[in-house]
Design a protein around this motif. Structure first.
Motif, PDB file in Angstrom:
ATOM      1  N   GLN A 103     -23.444 -18.670  42.722  1.00 47.21           N
ATOM      2  CA  GLN A 103     -24.827 -19.791  42.203  1.00 47.21           C
ATOM      3  C   GLN A 103     -24.640 -18.868  40.936  1.00 47.21           C
ATOM      4  O   GLN A 103     -23.382 -18.089  40.228  1.00 47.21           O
ATOM      5  N   SER A 104     -23.919 -20.568  39.803  1.00 49.30           N
ATOM      6  CA  SER A 104     -23.280 -19.546  38.449  1.00 49.30           C
ATOM      7  C   SER A 104     -24.590 -18.933  37.519  1.00 49.30           C
ATOM      8  O   SER A 104     -24.650 -19.495  36.671  1.00 49.30           O
ATOM      9  N   ARG A 105     -24.605 -17.879  37.503  1.00 51.61           N
ATOM     10  CA  ARG A 105     -25.560 -16.562  37.250  1.00 51.61           C
ATOM     11  C   ARG A 105     -24.897 -15.802  37.053  1.00 51.61           C
ATOM     12  O   ARG A 105     -24.107 -15.076  37.961  1.00 51.61           O
ATOM     13  N   GLU A 106     -24.909 -15.180  35.585  1.00 49.50           N
ATOM     14  CA  GLU A 106     -24.054 -13.899  35.626  1.00 49.50           C
ATOM     15  C   GLU A 106     -23.518 -12.438  36.631  1.00 49.50           C
ATOM     16  O   GLU A 106     -22.984 -11.968  37.623  1.00 49.50           O
ATOM     17  N   HIS A 107     -25.640 -12.044  36.962  1.00 51.71           N
ATOM     18  CA  HIS A 107     -25.413 -11.073  37.884  1.00 51.71           C
ATOM     19  C   HIS A 107     -25.053 -11.077  39.393  1.00 51.71           C
ATOM     20  O   HIS A 107     -24.094 -10.209  39.741  1.00 51.71           O
ATOM     21  N   ILE A 108     -25.584 -11.978  39.755  1.00 47.45           N
ATOM     22  CA  ILE A 108     -24.210 -12.638  41.666  1.00 47.45           C
ATOM     23  C   ILE A 108     -23.371 -12.901  40.983  1.00 47.45           C
ATOM     24  O   ILE A 108     -22.807 -12.476  42.473  1.00 47.45           O
ATOM     25  N   ILE A 109     -22.432 -13.475  40.063  1.00 46.87           N
ATOM     26  CA  ILE A 109     -21.259 -13.222  40.285  1.00 46.87           C
ATOM     27  C   ILE A 109     -20.913 -12.193  40.022  1.00 46.87           C
ATOM     28  O   ILE A 109     -19.672 -11.558  41.241  1.00 46.87           O
ATOM     29  N   SER A 152     -19.315 -22.044  31.790  1.00 52.10           N
ATOM     30  CA  SER A 152     -19.812 -20.355  31.765  1.00 52.10           C
ATOM     31  C   SER A 152     -20.032 -19.382  32.958  1.00 52.10           C
ATOM     32  O   SER A 152     -18.701 -18.612  33.205  1.00 52.10           O
ATOM     33  N   GLY A 153     -19.760 -19.997  33.951  1.00 54.41           N
ATOM     34  CA  GLY A 153     -19.548 -19.826  36.335  1.00 54.41           C
ATOM     35  C   GLY A 153     -18.267 -19.364  36.074  1.00 54.41           C
ATOM     36  O   GLY A 153     -17.689 -18.228  36.777  1.00 54.41           O
ATOM     37  N   ALA A 154     -17.301 -20.730  35.220  1.00 54.16           N
ATOM     38  CA  ALA A 154     -15.763 -20.976  35.778  1.00 54.16           C
ATOM     39  C   ALA A 154     -15.218 -19.852  34.728  1.00 54.16           C
ATOM     40  O   ALA A 154     -14.645 -19.165  35.770  1.00 54.16           O
ATOM     41  N   LYS A 155     -15.878 -19.399  34.042  1.00 51.18           N
ATOM     42  CA  LYS A 155     -15.125 -18.648  32.698  1.00 51.18           C
ATOM     43  C   LYS A 155     -14.953 -17.010  33.254  1.00 51.18           C
ATOM     44  O   LYS A 155     -14.051 -16.039  33.728  1.00 51.18           O
ATOM     45  N   LEU A 156     -16.357 -16.895  34.453  1.00 55.98           N
ATOM     46  CA  LEU A 156     -16.831 -15.538  34.919  1.00 55.98           C
ATOM     47  C   LEU A 156     -16.263 -14.961  35.665  1.00 55.98           C
ATOM     48  O   LEU A 156     -15.423 -14.168  36.658  1.00 55.98           O
ATOM     49  N   LEU A 157     -16.593 -16.586  36.742  1.00 61.83           N
ATOM     50  CA  LEU A 157     -15.225 -16.115  38.113  1.00 61.83           C
ATOM     51  C   LEU A 157     -13.648 -15.579  37.402  1.00 61.83           C
ATOM     52  O   LEU A 157     -13.053 -14.701  38.135  1.00 61.83           O
ATOM     53  N   LYS A 158     -13.060 -15.854  36.748  1.00 64.47           N
ATOM     54  CA  LYS A 158     -12.253 -16.658  35.833  1.00 64.47           C
ATOM     55  C   LYS A 158     -11.444 -14.715  35.223  1.00 64.47           C
ATOM     56  O   LYS A 158     -10.833 -13.876  35.590  1.00 64.47           O
TER      57      LYS A 158
END
Length: 553
Positions: A103-109, A152-158
């Motif tokens: 999911q697009s959630r920081e702790h999960i990513i 925000s999720g896309a940025k954190l993935l990168k």
């Protein structure tokens, strides 16, 4: 039932080109991605254990999948441990890419990337829900806020991809795509693409799921085509499809979606998944196969695949499941059986290059099914063609046409009376009992023949335990014996039909003969003789036919 409380919850594109309608068929397979171990597994009553997931993973490799979604590693310890086992024990072949969902959630990513450390190659699949119903009822957020979640999720993935050991490809899904305004779906996908900036050497995947199937298949295809034609960075995007089967159209949705620009398909074996399931990859692949396209997946031993699938998932493949079901190549109907039997014979005679047997879209042998017991099965609805085919295929008996008809009625009456399907051995036993080497009321013992102008033959018979010698003449030994029987029994019959052949099933030294006779009242009778000597088999067939005629009289 109140149909007025329902409305169409999907959105047609503002402009449709319908280029996909001009394509006749799918000319090459998509990139296949199995989601059995994530989407399929989460839908099981009892999700698979670590050991079961490892075995299922090996099955998917054997079938030929090059992309496999292995789970949602941040969701549970079993999912996390499974992924680490695959990586640490080097169980992932070099040409196979694993995929994980987040999911697009920081702790999960961050937990997801922790699970992926050291992966040779992995797809990280980011999603958030975008439909009107989800935005309004579940998240209660505006379109702008939903876009912000995705970005925000896309940025954190990168960021995490750059900081984590491994080789990563990114994927984004606007979950509930089919219930999303198409312009908004395009906007949110383009916003994610602007973050990732895909290149020819670093392509990304945009996955457009029918999370809930909401429309007829042509609408989904039009949505896919609109996205394909208007998406930024299109040459550097792999457009993926992930249809579910709520309307029973998962296969049709996928096939039309591929014509409309879909390059990749996520699905499961036999359609396992939430509610009515994901699209069935077995059906999709074998549909292509039936059009002469290599799907690059191996289903040549479908029974073994089904056995492993049912054991590990505790699900069941239905008898009418396309291609895989126990009964899908089976004909009980008499007319269908007759057409199949004639089609199979025609193939043998013509040495056909292409498969075109009536009622059989593919050759069952191609997926490991046998003709014996699979194609033609016998019950009260069956016909003479199918019954004759079963005897010939399983026991080498090639009955004359009229005898097939006579025996067919007998078999159907037995099946109708017992209310059950008859197995090949039961049919053979019925044939033996009714027609073969019948010894009552007149039993053939032996014969001797001399030839002058005509054959004179003395045949020894046993009647009520007493041996008698009857003499007859004719243009051959069988004709002479025939005349002896008619004279001494006071019978008159004609239209004698004769057929013989080697009995290839079982002992190759035996011969089989069939004889049919019709008396002056129009009563017909058939007999069969089996013996190591062709002449003896002919005489036994004649005696069988005459005995049965006497029994009817």
């Amino acid at each position: 039932m109140n149909h007025n409380k329902y409305t169409r919850g999907y959105f047609m594109p503002p402009k449709t080109s319908l280029n996909w309608t001009r394509k006749e068929y799918i000319t090459e397979p998509p990139i296949w991605c199995s989601v059995d171990l994530r989407d399929g597994n989460q839908a099981l009553i009892v999700p698979m254990s670590l050991e079961e997931k490892l075995e299922y993973f090996q099955l998917l490799l054997k079938i030929g999948f090059k992309e496999i979604e292995v789970g949602f590693p941040a969701a549970s310890e079993t999912e996390f441990a499974f992924l680490r086992t695959l990586i640490e024990q080097d169980l992932i072949p070099d040409d196979v890419t694993i995929q994980v969902l987040t999911q697009s959630r920081e702790h999960i990513i961050r937990k997801t990337f922790e699970s992926l450390k050291g992966a040779k190659k992995a797809v990280v699949h980011l999603y958030n829900s975008t439909s009107v119903a989800q935005r309004e009822q579940v998240f209660r957020k505006s379109k702008e806020e939903i876009i912000a979640i995705a970005v925000s999720g896309a940025k954190l993935l990168k960021e995490c991809g750059e900081d984590t050991e491994g080789n990563f490809q990114f994927q984004y899904s606007p979950e509930s795509f089919t219930g999303t305004e198409i312009e908004f779906a395009l906007e949110i996908c383009n916003s994610v693409l602007d973050v990732w900036q895909p290149t020819p050497d670093n392509k990304v995947i945009i996955n457009l799921p029918a999370t809930v199937s909401m429309s007829m298949p042509h609408v989904y295809a039009s949505q896919i085509e609109y996205m394909s034609e208007n998406m930024r960075y299109r040459d550097n995007v792999i457009l993926s499809l992930h249809p579910h089967n709520d309307r029973g159209t998962g296969v049709a949705d996928t096939e039309l979606g591929m014509l409309a620009g879909g390059q990749r398909v996520e699905g499961t074996l036999f359609g396992n998944g939430e509610r009515t399931g994901n699209v069935d990859i077995v059906t999709l692949a074998l549909n292509m196969y039936s059009h002469g396209v290599d799907p690059l997946l191996q289903f040549d031993n479908i029974n073994e695949i089904i056995a492993i699938y049912e054991r590990l998932t505790r699900m069941r493949v239905g008898e009418r499941q396309p291609y895989a079901g126990e009964l899908v190549f089976t004909a009980f109907s008499g007319s269908h059986q007759d057409a199949i039997a004639k089609g199979m014979k025609w193939r043998e005679e013509q040495e056909c290059k292409y498969w075109s047997v009536p009622y059989l879209p593919i050759d069952p042998k191609d997926i490991g099914r046998e003709y014996e017991g699979d194609i033609i099965r016998i019950n009260s609805q069956s016909g003479k063609g199918g019954i004759g085919y079963v005897l010939q295929l399983n026991f080498g008996l090639d009955l004359p046409q009229g005898m097939r008809e006579s025996f067919g009625y007998h078999v159907k009456s037995v099946s109708d009376r017992t209310h059950k399907e008859l197995q090949p051995k039961e049919i053979y036993d019925l044939f033996q009992e009714k027609y073969v080497n019948i010894k009552a009321p007149i039993e053939f013992v032996r014969y001797r023949a001399t030839q002058q102008d005509d054959y004179e033959t003395v045949v020894t018979v046993r009647v009520n335990g007493e041996e008698l010698e009857w003499t007859g003449t004719g243009n051959g030994r069988l004709d002479a014996i025939n005349q002896a029987l008619q004279t001494n029994l006071g019978l008159s019959y004609n239209n004698l039909i004769y057929k013989e052949h080697a009995l290839e099933a079982g002992s190759k030294s035996q011969a089989v003969s069939y004889i049919g006779v019709t008396d002056n009242k129009g009563t017909s009778s058939w007999g069969c003789g089996i013996d190591v000597d062709i002449m003896a088999s002919s005489v036994k067939a004649l005696f069988s036919a005459v005995n049965l005629l006497k029994q009817q009289g």
